[in-house]
Design a protein around this motif. Sequence first.
Motif, PDB file in Angstrom:
ATOM      1  N   HIS A  31      -5.028  17.507  17.931  1.00  0.00           N
ATOM      2  CA  HIS A  31      -4.211  16.311  17.769  1.00  0.00           C
ATOM      3  C   HIS A  31      -3.768  16.154  16.320  1.00  0.00           C
ATOM      4  CE1 HIS A  31      -6.218  15.454  21.545  1.00  0.00           C
ATOM      5  NE2 HIS A  31      -5.237  14.618  21.794  1.00  0.00           N
ATOM      6  N   LEU A  32      -2.520  15.741  16.141  1.00  0.00           N
ATOM      7  CA  LEU A  32      -1.969  15.404  14.832  1.00  0.00           C
ATOM      8  C   LEU A  32      -1.390  13.997  14.904  1.00  0.00           C
ATOM      9  CD1 LEU A  32      -0.122  18.730  13.959  1.00  0.00           C
ATOM     10  CD2 LEU A  32      -2.268  17.904  12.990  1.00  0.00           C
ATOM     11  N   TYR A  33      -1.339  13.326  13.780  1.00  0.00           N
ATOM     12  CA  TYR A  33      -0.805  11.968  13.698  1.00  0.00           C
ATOM     13  C   TYR A  33       0.384  11.951  12.753  1.00  0.00           C
ATOM     14  CZ  TYR A  33      -5.243  10.842  15.831  1.00  0.00           C
ATOM     15  OH  TYR A  33      -6.318  10.805  16.692  1.00  0.00           O
ATOM     16  N   LEU A  34       1.426  11.229  13.150  1.00  0.00           N
ATOM     17  CA  LEU A  34       2.576  11.001  12.282  1.00  0.00           C
ATOM     18  C   LEU A  34       2.366   9.668  11.592  1.00  0.00           C
ATOM     19  CD1 LEU A  34       5.602  12.002  14.531  1.00  0.00           C
ATOM     20  CD2 LEU A  34       4.705  13.224  12.569  1.00  0.00           C
ATOM     21  N   VAL A  35       2.445   9.671  10.262  1.00  0.00           N
ATOM     22  CA  VAL A  35       2.234   8.463   9.478  1.00  0.00           C
ATOM     23  C   VAL A  35       3.479   8.228   8.636  1.00  0.00           C
ATOM     24  CG1 VAL A  35       0.780   7.361   7.746  1.00  0.00           C
ATOM     25  CG2 VAL A  35      -0.233   8.954   9.380  1.00  0.00           C
ATOM     26  N   GLU A  36       4.044   7.037   8.759  1.00  0.00           N
ATOM     27  CA  GLU A  36       5.217   6.693   7.955  1.00  0.00           C
ATOM     28  C   GLU A  36       4.750   6.197   6.595  1.00  0.00           C
ATOM     29  OE1 GLU A  36       9.433   4.365   8.594  1.00  0.00           O
ATOM     30  OE2 GLU A  36       8.013   4.576  10.245  1.00  0.00           O
ATOM     31  N   THR A  37       5.242   6.813   5.527  1.00  0.00           N
ATOM     32  CA  THR A  37       4.870   6.457   4.166  1.00  0.00           C
ATOM     33  C   THR A  37       6.140   6.143   3.380  1.00  0.00           C
ATOM     34  OG1 THR A  37       5.028   8.668   3.206  1.00  0.00           O
ATOM     35  CG2 THR A  37       2.967   8.113   4.325  1.00  0.00           C
ATOM     36  N   ASP A  49      -5.806   4.886  11.640  1.00  0.00           N
ATOM     37  CA  ASP A  49      -6.465   3.647  12.070  1.00  0.00           C
ATOM     38  C   ASP A  49      -7.975   3.757  11.907  1.00  0.00           C
ATOM     39  OD1 ASP A  49      -4.033   2.463  12.733  1.00  0.00           O
ATOM     40  OD2 ASP A  49      -4.127   3.207  14.796  1.00  0.00           O
ATOM     41  N   PHE A  50      -8.539   4.914  12.270  1.00  0.00           N
ATOM     42  CA  PHE A  50      -9.973   5.129  12.121  1.00  0.00           C
ATOM     43  C   PHE A  50     -10.361   5.116  10.647  1.00  0.00           C
ATOM     44  CE2 PHE A  50     -13.684   7.952  11.672  1.00  0.00           C
ATOM     45  CZ  PHE A  50     -14.583   7.245  12.443  1.00  0.00           C
ATOM     46  N   ALA A  51      -9.543   5.728   9.800  1.00  0.00           N
ATOM     47  CA  ALA A  51      -9.824   5.753   8.360  1.00  0.00           C
ATOM     48  C   ALA A  51      -9.849   4.330   7.793  1.00  0.00           C
ATOM     49  CB  ALA A  51      -8.789   6.603   7.629  1.00  0.00           C
ATOM     50  N   GLU A  52      -8.921   3.477   8.215  1.00  0.00           N
ATOM     51  CA  GLU A  52      -8.909   2.079   7.758  1.00  0.00           C
ATOM     52  C   GLU A  52     -10.163   1.348   8.211  1.00  0.00           C
ATOM     53  OE1 GLU A  52      -5.409  -0.205   8.663  1.00  0.00           O
ATOM     54  OE2 GLU A  52      -4.109   1.483   8.132  1.00  0.00           O
ATOM     55  N   GLN A  53     -10.596   1.588   9.443  1.00  0.00           N
ATOM     56  CA  GLN A  53     -11.807   0.941   9.957  1.00  0.00           C
ATOM     57  C   GLN A  53     -13.036   1.392   9.172  1.00  0.00           C
ATOM     58  OE1 GLN A  53     -11.754   2.008  14.091  1.00  0.00           O
ATOM     59  NE2 GLN A  53     -10.101   0.592  14.593  1.00  0.00           N
ATOM     60  N   MET A  54     -13.107   2.664   8.837  1.00  0.00           N
ATOM     61  CA  MET A  54     -14.237   3.174   8.060  1.00  0.00           C
ATOM     62  C   MET A  54     -14.239   2.591   6.650  1.00  0.00           C
ATOM     63  SD  MET A  54     -16.163   4.863   9.981  1.00  0.00           S
ATOM     64  CE  MET A  54     -17.243   5.520   8.741  1.00  0.00           C
ATOM     65  N   ASP A  55     -13.060   2.462   6.042  1.00  0.00           N
ATOM     66  CA  ASP A  55     -12.969   1.848   4.709  1.00  0.00           C
ATOM     67  C   ASP A  55     -13.470   0.411   4.747  1.00  0.00           C
ATOM     68  OD1 ASP A  55     -11.947   4.157   3.603  1.00  0.00           O
ATOM     69  OD2 ASP A  55      -9.859   3.496   3.676  1.00  0.00           O
ATOM     70  N   ALA A  56     -13.081  -0.330   5.777  1.00  0.00           N
ATOM     71  CA  ALA A  56     -13.525  -1.729   5.910  1.00  0.00           C
ATOM     72  C   ALA A  56     -15.038  -1.786   6.109  1.00  0.00           C
ATOM     73  CB  ALA A  56     -12.804  -2.400   7.079  1.00  0.00           C
TER      74      ALA A  56
END
Length: 73
Positions: A31-37, A49-56
């Motif tokens: 799986h790959l994710y497209l992220v708009e920057t 989304d998982f990375a943001e949850q882990m940071d929190a």
Amino acid sequence: MNLTLVPVGNSIGVILPREVLERLRVEQGGHLYLVETPRGIELTPFDPDFAEQMDAAERMMREDRDVLSKLAK
């Protein structure tokens, strides 16, 4: 790098060279994710989304270290 777009059913797919797959550390079926920057679209194997949850969660654990330590006893 020039990528080729190919028809896949009613969609369009992108052919990624083996070197790109190796650098992303993904294989067929992965799986790959497209992220708009601000710089455009990025392709990543990491779920943003998982990375943001882990940071929190890490921030909360740092801030409430004493409470978590007492709960662990």
